[in-house]
Design a protein around this motif. Sequence first.
Motif, mmCIF file in Angstrom:
data_model
loop_
_atom_site.group_PDB
_atom_site.id
_atom_site.type_symbol
_atom_site.label_atom_id
_atom_site.label_comp_id
_atom_site.label_asym_id
_atom_site.label_seq_id
_atom_site.Cartn_x
_atom_site.Cartn_y
_atom_site.Cartn_z
ATOM 1 N N UNK A 1 0.855 -1.188 0.000
ATOM 2 C CA UNK A 1 0.000 0.000 0.000
ATOM 3 C C UNK A 1 0.888 1.234 0.000
ATOM 4 N N UNK A 2 0.737 2.078 -1.009
ATOM 5 C CA UNK A 2 1.545 3.287 -1.156
ATOM 6 C C UNK A 2 0.633 4.468 -1.473
ATOM 7 N N UNK A 3 1.239 5.646 -1.609
ATOM 8 C CA UNK A 3 0.496 6.879 -1.862
ATOM 9 C C UNK A 3 1.042 7.556 -3.114
ATOM 10 N N UNK A 4 0.164 8.336 -3.751
ATOM 11 C CA UNK A 4 0.569 9.136 -4.908
ATOM 12 C C UNK A 4 -0.102 10.498 -4.785
ATOM 13 N N UNK A 5 0.705 11.552 -4.783
ATOM 14 C CA UNK A 5 0.197 12.918 -4.675
ATOM 15 C C UNK A 5 0.388 13.604 -6.022
ATOM 16 N N UNK A 6 -0.694 13.903 -6.697
ATOM 17 C CA UNK A 6 -0.610 14.541 -8.007
ATOM 18 C C UNK A 6 -0.224 16.007 -7.888
ATOM 19 N N UNK A 7 -0.503 16.605 -6.763
ATOM 20 C CA UNK A 7 -0.132 18.005 -6.569
ATOM 21 C C UNK A 7 1.376 18.153 -6.471
ATOM 22 N N UNK A 8 2.033 17.232 -5.787
ATOM 23 C CA UNK A 8 3.486 17.301 -5.592
ATOM 24 C C UNK A 8 4.270 16.621 -6.705
ATOM 25 N N UNK A 9 3.649 15.714 -7.439
ATOM 26 C CA UNK A 9 4.377 14.921 -8.412
ATOM 27 C C UNK A 9 4.714 15.678 -9.672
ATOM 28 N N UNK A 10 5.916 15.474 -10.164
ATOM 29 C CA UNK A 10 6.328 15.970 -11.484
ATOM 30 C C UNK A 10 6.104 14.877 -12.523
ATOM 31 N N UNK A 11 6.467 13.652 -12.169
ATOM 32 C CA UNK A 11 6.229 12.495 -13.033
ATOM 33 C C UNK A 11 4.925 11.822 -12.612
ATOM 34 N N UNK A 12 4.135 11.341 -13.572
ATOM 35 C CA UNK A 12 2.883 10.659 -13.204
ATOM 36 C C UNK A 12 3.118 9.351 -12.470
ATOM 37 N N UNK A 13 4.360 8.836 -12.500
ATOM 38 C CA UNK A 13 4.668 7.570 -11.841
ATOM 39 C C UNK A 13 5.163 7.759 -10.413
ATOM 40 N N UNK A 14 5.184 8.994 -9.921
ATOM 41 C CA UNK A 14 5.700 9.277 -8.584
ATOM 42 C C UNK A 14 4.864 8.545 -7.530
ATOM 43 N N UNK A 15 5.558 8.025 -6.489
ATOM 44 C CA UNK A 15 4.861 7.329 -5.399
ATOM 45 C C UNK A 15 5.646 7.510 -4.108
ATOM 46 N N UNK A 16 4.952 7.381 -2.990
ATOM 47 C CA UNK A 16 5.528 7.585 -1.665
ATOM 48 C C UNK A 16 5.154 6.423 -0.768
ATOM 49 N N UNK A 17 6.082 6.074 0.124
ATOM 50 C CA UNK A 17 5.735 5.094 1.149
ATOM 51 C C UNK A 17 4.864 5.769 2.201
ATOM 52 N N UNK A 18 4.215 4.988 3.023
ATOM 53 C CA UNK A 18 3.279 5.533 3.999
ATOM 54 C C UNK A 18 3.981 6.456 4.990
ATOM 55 N N UNK A 19 5.187 6.082 5.428
ATOM 56 C CA UNK A 19 5.903 6.887 6.424
ATOM 57 C C UNK A 19 6.248 8.264 5.872
ATOM 58 N N UNK A 20 6.793 8.316 4.667
ATOM 59 C CA UNK A 20 7.152 9.610 4.076
ATOM 60 C C UNK A 20 5.911 10.439 3.779
ATOM 61 N N UNK A 21 4.828 9.803 3.375
ATOM 62 C CA UNK A 21 3.614 10.557 3.081
ATOM 63 C C UNK A 21 3.063 11.219 4.344
#
Length: 1535
Positions: free
Chosen positions: A130-150
């Motif tokens: 389970x991961x997160x994706x923030x379209x507001x912060x992302x430059x690439x559409x493939x950007x993803x974050x782990x739960x801790x960093x999110x």
Amino acid sequence: MAAAAAAAAVGGPQPPQPELPAPGLSLDKAATAAHLKAALSRPDNRAGAEELQALLERVLSAERPLTAAADGEEAAAAGGGGGPGAAEEEALEWCKCLLAGGGGYDEFCAAVRAYDPAALCGLVWTANFVAYRCRTCGISPCMSLCAECFHQGDHTGHDFNMFRSQAGGACDCGDSNVMRESGFCKRHQIKSSSNIPCVPKDLLMMSEFVLPRFIFCLIQYLREGYNEPAADVPSEKDLNKVLQLLEPQISFLEDLTKMGGAMRSVLTQVLTNQQNYKDLTSGLGENACAKKSHEKYLIALKSSGLTYPEDKLVYGVQEPSAGTSTLAVQGFAGAAGTFGQLDSSDEEDQDGSQGLGKRKRVKLSGSTKDQSIMDVLKHKSFLEELLFWTIKYEFPQKMVTFLLNMLPDQEYKVAFTKTFVQHYAFIMKTLKKSHESDTMSNRIVHISVQLFSNEELARQVTEECQLLDIMVTVLLYMMESCLIKSELQDEENSLHVVVNCGEALLKNNTYWPLVSDFINILSHQSVAKRFLEDHGLLVTWMNFVSFFQGMNLNKRELNEHVEFESQTYYAAFAAELEACAQPMWGLLSHCKVRETQEYTRNVVRYCLEALQDWFDAINFVDEPAPNQVTFHLPLHRYYAMFLSKAVKCQELDLDSVLPDQEMLMKLMIHPLQIQASLAEIHSNMWVRNGLQIKGQAMTYVQSHFCNSMIDPDIYLLQVCASRLDPDYFISSVFERFKVVDLLTMASQHQNTVLDAEHERSMLEGALTFLVILLSLRLHLGMSDDEILRAEMVAQLCMNDRTHKNPNPKSGIIPGSYSFESVLSAVADFKAPVFEPGGSMQQGMYTPKAEVWDQEFDPVMVILRTVYRRDVQSAMDRYTAFLKQSGKFPGNPWPPYKKRTPLHPSYKGLMRLLHCKTLHIVLFTLLYKILMDHQNLSEHVLCMVLYLIELGLENSAEEESDEEASVCGPERCHDSWFPGSNLVSNMRHFINYVRVRVPETAPEVKRDSLASTSSDSLSSLQNSGTAQVFSLVAERRKKFQEIINRSSSEANQVVRPKTSSKWSAPGSAPQLTTAILEIKESILSLLIKLHHKLSGKQNSYYPPWLDDIEILIQPEIPKYNHGDGITAVERILLKAALQSRMNKRIIEEICRKVTPPVPPKKITAAEKKTLDKEERRQKARERQQKLLAEFASRQKSFMETAMDVDSPENDIPMEITTAEPQVSEAVYDCVICGQSGPSSEDRPTGLVVLLQASSVLGQCRDNIEPKKLPITEEEQIYPWDTCAAVHDVRLSLLQRYFKDSSCLLAVSIGWEGGVYVQTCGHTLHIDCHKSYMESLRNDQVLQGFSVDKGEFTCPLCRQFANSVLPCYPGSNVESNLWQRPSNKSIQDLIKEVEELQGRPGAFPVSISSETNLSKEMESVMKDIKNTTQKKYRDYSKTPGSPDNDFLFMYSVARTNLELELIHRGGNLCSGGASTSPYDLLLFNYLHISYPNVEYILCCIKSHCCASPNSNLIYLFIYLFIFKKILFIYLTERDSQ
């Protein structure tokens, strides 16, 4: 440096290494490690290095390969010492102690982590994480974050989502190339160099010496464990075994990466050091083990189709430049000789068993391959060979995780990306051979998405490693392995090749990871611009796209239903969307400004060249091959979308990027063929191709595909229509839809290319297509927000939608500003509600009231619907809104919506609305609708009026009255209108029309007009077609010939070379010329149409005569919504507004019909009463029409069956619409969907339910109600029931008379009689057998017994157990029951008495063995088996023919008696019957005595006058049936 010292210690000539004494290995590991660390810390550490290398030689011995570990397992199983991998565990312990330098390993790990300078997270996860994706912060559409960093970052108010990873990924927190710094978590914010502590020199010194040897040992294990099978497909079991044994070593490396940036930096130096790799792996020394390992490595390279560049140079192979690896169609000529030959290359043999076996593969000329990309591979570092073995072992998860964990180190990331690109072709080859391609694909993408999402890195490898050349070339040769010869157009001589959608490569989406990488790098502007600037790459890419041009060709089945429905269309649509369309959208996203004009010019140029090559390869001239369609035209769609972007965003002149007229005519043919084929599919013309063809039609317009398929096709047709001759284009449309022959004003016509049953739906399809073509503005001037709003309104009008699904097409992500603002403007949110069970319904969005009032666009709804029911759903919701708001109480027509202004570049599109050809079509259809000709529905009228209104809305400036002259001399059909402007042509009167009709047509009997067209023929000759392109002139001439049917031109009709294939079988009917007197204009037809729709004479009154203000402010709300009457009124008002001459002529037409009296205003109650009267009037008209048709069929029946010469004795009414012959009864099969008559070879049957019934046996003579018995003396079943009386009677007769005489004198079936019921649906007998076979093979638990013949009706699912065959013949039986007759009942009975004296014989068609006779025998058996034997066998000799006769006769009586009960005692009135037994009786009556039908019908018509006559009719009916049945059974037994 320590690494250099280690290299020096290993490389070069060395003195003999002093061996440690044997007890040295048993010394304490920590003490040894401390000793070695101290020795290496000295300024002269050569001795310490040599001592360490000697230790590592023994601990990490290459002479103990994996077989030793296997031997350890066998020893452990035998009860010996050690255990599985004991030596490997010991080696790992030594490595840990050596790395720690004599200290504790855990303390060493903690110390290293303290010096972690990494600013990136880099956490790697596998599938289902389970991961997160923030379209507001992302430059690439493939950007993803782990739960801790999110959670540690600030994403308040951002557009983010939580997702479950499918292929795995890595956290991008801290990577400013992938996401904005504002989204970094606190732990990974950018650190300054002052905050990063320096790593002590001695902390990682031992690691620099130990790790090279450890990684080399791992590579040796990988080399040793891989055995190349003969089939070039390694055993999955062997691979898993090797990986399982190596898991501790790989896990050790993975743990090292988790120590942080300091350790990753050491690993990077080790993995990329070329000198260390060369010294350890070259195999040039005297070490036999090293030599053997190197040999296995070379064997593995060779078996993979890879060799050193030196080997290539030996054979003189040159490496071509990146731009020369093209496969243009002109190169196909050299490869044409190889067509039809199986490809024998190594990488393609493995697919041999997966091919369909029906069509041979072809391969292109091998001389064009870029060998440097595909076949050359040389490793220079541990990293490169480690990736090679990772690919060879099909990306084991542990190895993938280790390689990805190293990515936070930027030096490693660059090196690894270059290595990945270097192995790209090898990845493709391994992926094709893999049996677990899905798993391997996910792991490839798991790696590549981390590499190519970084724009700076992607740009760097593009410049330094030719990434784009490699990707395009690899994709090209991947698809080359599954090419087949195209059968489109010219099957025999075609030089075009397409991908075979039945291959595993496409069915399993094996190409997906490579295409995904290509799409990913094209999302970077710098890379995409480089691609668009490289002409060689564009040529190569267009050749790749051409492999999909025309794939998955569909050929219409004309005779038999296809045996096997191929599902390859799934692979075809997915391939075009992923491999062609998505890269196209990626490129288009970078062509948004004027400065990028040159990029669009490049793409358009090479796309046109590829299209021209494609036309040449398939030998296309101007006519598409009949009965063929492909939904896949990616080259057309590339061209269309780049044209749209050029005009909309780059301000390019459209004409500057358009080809010549001839090329435009070619471009429009295949997209137009798709639109016509859609109409054919919806008309059930492709029903024999199975359900898969409907699946293709629905997928073509489905929300995920429409913006890449139907939208570009429509836009390209709009562009072609705006530049081509409008008469040519309109002619082409109706010709492609095969309705040209229908567009005649004659009452009868002969369509040589279309069956009569399909004409209506095909005409509707043609008109609907024209409306869509002329109304749609998606690419003709609408802004992105307007498109989004239109798409959203169309979706909401069909059904209420959730937040995620109000607009699946536009590509704008839900949650964006435009999306949310538009959604709130057009829809109201309905909050979630609880259901009775406690579950909560999801919140839905519903259209606002003003959307229904002003923005509902039925054209957009039609374009976006997959199912026809969605259009009806939108209209039902629209109707409900109008009734609820009080705007219109009746059944409205689709509203007319004003269109967005056209972009100036597309103004030529409106010329279609102002061309004579379209005006002829509109005039003809209005006339046919007014005259009630066949095959014209309300939908046709709606589309005709819509086109007229579109023409008025888009007409030229208001004409001068001087320009419009009154009607000239009487004209024939040759010169319809004086000009091309619809406004002036609407008032032009057509007086006479010459038509070509069959000799039997009513028009032939009318008086011909002698003087007609002498003037018009000369005017046609001067019509000015000489300046038009020759092909246009020929097609236009042909189209007008078919419409005009002029005798002077009939002999000059020249069909194209392919049109003969469309002709229907059989000889064409004899046609003759007839002259019709018309004397109508479009305006007069509209006014009369208003009268017809309203059901009142003189119903139209010009509204401006009472209110002149209506001409000043024409936007009147009452005309916005309504039915056909409102539409006609709105059109007439607009016509009057456009021209004073039109206004005057409308007034004159109305004055001729009726004096100018204003209409009376009526109240709502009066209107309701008038509506009821109108409905009654329409019902009466329909009744009169049906009666006339019945009378016509009666007349024909009497003439053929009874040789009646004087029809006035039989038909008292005058028949004006009598048909010349009786039509056959047509049945619809609910299984295959075909309609047709029942025949002896292929009979049709009625779905029936046979049940045993004892209802008649309970009838009593006593009419007193029976009381419920309450004592033992009273009996439940009295002796006066019908069953009891007949049992006594039969027993008494059998006591005194012969058995045969008794059975002829009585009737049975009072108890256990067979009752026949039906749901009314019919099916072919052979279809029913196939259906029953499928039910037998169905493993699902069913509630009936298929073995007993039980089934459910395929359409309505009602229970049934038999099929009653329908006898072939005319459909007159049901009509004859209402037949009048002048004969008395006595005369009819006398005829029956004479009839019984005649000898009867059944015709040969039933006596002989036919499918129909077999099925009639079968249904007899079903009837017998329905009831118990005791209820059907009353004879003293069981099985006698007399008993069969009694049983069948009694079944007839049982059903007639039950019918009498069902109808309340009157057989000729009452409720509708559910019994089909009349059909069975008529089968036998029709077989033996056709005139008996007539007599019985006459008797029954007399019985209708008196319900008491039922017994007379019943007696005569059964008497005749008894005689016929006796003859039938006798002749059957005699055979």
